[in-house]
Design a protein around this motif. Structure first.
Motif, mmCIF file in Angstrom:
data_model
loop_
_atom_site.group_PDB
_atom_site.id
_atom_site.type_symbol
_atom_site.label_atom_id
_atom_site.label_comp_id
_atom_site.label_asym_id
_atom_site.label_seq_id
_atom_site.Cartn_x
_atom_site.Cartn_y
_atom_site.Cartn_z
ATOM 1 N N LEU A 79 0.821 -1.215 0.000
ATOM 2 C CA LEU A 79 0.000 0.000 0.000
ATOM 3 C C LEU A 79 0.856 1.267 0.000
ATOM 4 N N TRP A 80 2.144 1.108 0.323
ATOM 5 C CA TRP A 80 3.056 2.261 0.327
ATOM 6 C C TRP A 80 4.141 2.132 -0.743
ATOM 7 N N SER A 81 3.937 1.237 -1.720
ATOM 8 C CA SER A 81 4.956 1.094 -2.763
ATOM 9 C C SER A 81 4.975 2.341 -3.652
ATOM 10 N N GLY A 82 6.164 2.834 -3.939
ATOM 11 C CA GLY A 82 6.308 4.037 -4.753
ATOM 12 C C GLY A 82 6.145 5.324 -3.973
ATOM 13 N N MET A 83 6.272 5.264 -2.657
ATOM 14 C CA MET A 83 6.036 6.458 -1.844
ATOM 15 C C MET A 83 7.222 7.422 -1.832
ATOM 16 N N THR A 84 8.414 6.953 -2.156
ATOM 17 C CA THR A 84 9.595 7.821 -2.094
ATOM 18 C C THR A 84 9.454 9.075 -2.949
ATOM 19 N N PRO A 85 9.084 8.972 -4.239
ATOM 20 C CA PRO A 85 8.925 10.214 -5.003
ATOM 21 C C PRO A 85 7.765 11.075 -4.512
ATOM 22 N N ALA A 86 6.747 10.455 -3.919
ATOM 23 C CA ALA A 86 5.638 11.235 -3.373
ATOM 24 C C ALA A 86 6.117 12.095 -2.206
ATOM 25 N N LEU A 87 6.983 11.526 -1.372
ATOM 26 C CA LEU A 87 7.532 12.301 -0.258
ATOM 27 C C LEU A 87 8.492 13.368 -0.764
ATOM 28 N N ALA A 88 9.351 12.997 -1.706
ATOM 29 C CA ALA A 88 10.328 13.950 -2.239
ATOM 30 C C ALA A 88 9.632 15.111 -2.943
ATOM 31 N N ARG A 89 8.486 14.860 -3.519
ATOM 32 C CA ARG A 89 7.725 15.893 -4.229
ATOM 33 C C ARG A 89 7.308 17.015 -3.299
ATOM 34 N N HIS A 90 7.046 16.692 -2.047
ATOM 35 C CA HIS A 90 6.534 17.701 -1.123
ATOM 36 C C HIS A 90 7.573 18.722 -0.702
ATOM 37 N N ILE A 91 8.837 18.423 -0.831
ATOM 38 C CA ILE A 91 9.850 19.407 -0.432
ATOM 39 C C ILE A 91 9.773 20.635 -1.336
ATOM 40 N N ILE A 128 6.923 22.659 -10.684
ATOM 41 C CA ILE A 128 8.168 22.125 -10.132
ATOM 42 C C ILE A 128 8.017 20.641 -9.784
ATOM 43 N N ALA A 129 6.833 20.242 -9.312
ATOM 44 C CA ALA A 129 6.620 18.892 -8.803
ATOM 45 C C ALA A 129 6.195 17.870 -9.852
ATOM 46 N N VAL A 130 5.848 18.286 -11.062
ATOM 47 C CA VAL A 130 5.325 17.366 -12.073
ATOM 48 C C VAL A 130 6.245 16.173 -12.355
ATOM 49 N N PRO A 131 7.549 16.360 -12.504
ATOM 50 C CA PRO A 131 8.385 15.178 -12.766
ATOM 51 C C PRO A 131 8.286 14.115 -11.662
ATOM 52 N N LEU A 132 8.235 14.543 -10.416
ATOM 53 C CA LEU A 132 8.114 13.575 -9.331
ATOM 54 C C LEU A 132 6.723 12.948 -9.296
ATOM 55 N N ASP A 133 5.692 13.678 -9.697
ATOM 56 C CA ASP A 133 4.351 13.096 -9.803
ATOM 57 C C ASP A 133 4.328 11.984 -10.848
ATOM 58 N N LEU A 134 4.976 12.218 -11.967
ATOM 59 C CA LEU A 134 5.024 11.208 -13.023
ATOM 60 C C LEU A 134 5.735 9.949 -12.537
ATOM 61 N N ILE A 135 6.848 10.118 -11.866
ATOM 62 C CA ILE A 135 7.581 8.964 -11.324
ATOM 63 C C ILE A 135 6.715 8.233 -10.315
ATOM 64 N N LYS A 136 6.020 8.981 -9.459
ATOM 65 C CA LYS A 136 5.160 8.374 -8.435
ATOM 66 C C LYS A 136 4.075 7.515 -9.079
ATOM 67 N N VAL A 137 3.386 8.046 -10.063
ATOM 68 C CA VAL A 137 2.289 7.301 -10.701
ATOM 69 C C VAL A 137 2.823 6.061 -11.413
ATOM 70 N N ARG A 138 3.970 6.184 -12.049
ATOM 71 C CA ARG A 138 4.540 4.996 -12.720
ATOM 72 C C ARG A 138 4.940 3.929 -11.715
ATOM 73 N N MET A 139 5.500 4.342 -10.575
ATOM 74 C CA MET A 139 5.855 3.368 -9.546
ATOM 75 C C MET A 139 4.613 2.749 -8.927
#
Length: 159
Positions: free
Chosen positions: A86-98, A144-155
């Motif tokens: 349920l938390w797979s791919g969470m790293t880019p989601a967290l990094a996006r918030h910075i 600014i956050a779009v690239p990390l959103d894309l990575i998050k959704v793919r993960m």
């Protein structure tokens, strides 16, 4: 304790543009938004998996032709990937918030000054100026956050 916090908040408001205060605000807003993301992430993952089910090439779980609703999808993720799934791919989601939350909140203060003027406090600024400042800060933060959103959704889709 409450008086110390109130004094610290007043001091931050008085010196809102020093590098130390900006860094402090960035750390606090980023930490708060990352905590919120950690709590709500399973909902986001489940929503994304529901959107992707039935898509060609989707690898996020073994569906066998099933069309899951929300809780069925969450159960399927737990069954096939474990609770940690349920938390797979969470790293880019967290990094996006910075950058996203940091810019949205800190940038808003400076952008509001641009739209409302130096002397105008938040309470007396016109609504349209605050709305424009908010939309501008949110739009720049999202760009600014779009690239990390894309990575998050793919993960999230990879499972």
């Amino acid at each position: 304790q409450t008086h110390r916090i109130a004094a610290m908040v007043a001091a931050l408001a008085a010196e809102s543009s020093t590098p130390v205060v900006l860094g402090y605000k960035l750390c606090l807003t980023s930490a708060a938004s990352m905590c919120a993301e950690g709590v709500t992430y399973p909902i986001d993952l489940t929503k994304t998996r529901m959107q992707l089910q039935g898509e060609a090439g989707f690898k996020g779980g073994n569906f066998l032709g099933a069309n899951f609703k929300f809780f069925g999808m969450a159960r399927n993720v737990v069954k096939t990937e474990g609770v940690a799934g349920l938390w797979s791919g969470m790293t880019p989601a967290l990094a996006r918030h910075i950058p996203y939350t940091g810019f949205r909140t800190i940038g808003y203060e400076h952008i509001r000054t641009f739209f409302c003027g130096e002397d105008t406090d938040s309470a007396s600024a016109p609504f349209y100026a605050k709305a424009l400042a908010g939309m501008t800060a949110g739009g720049i933060g999202q760009a600014i956050a779009v690239p990390l959103d894309l990575i998050k959704v793919r993960m999230q889709g990879d499972g």
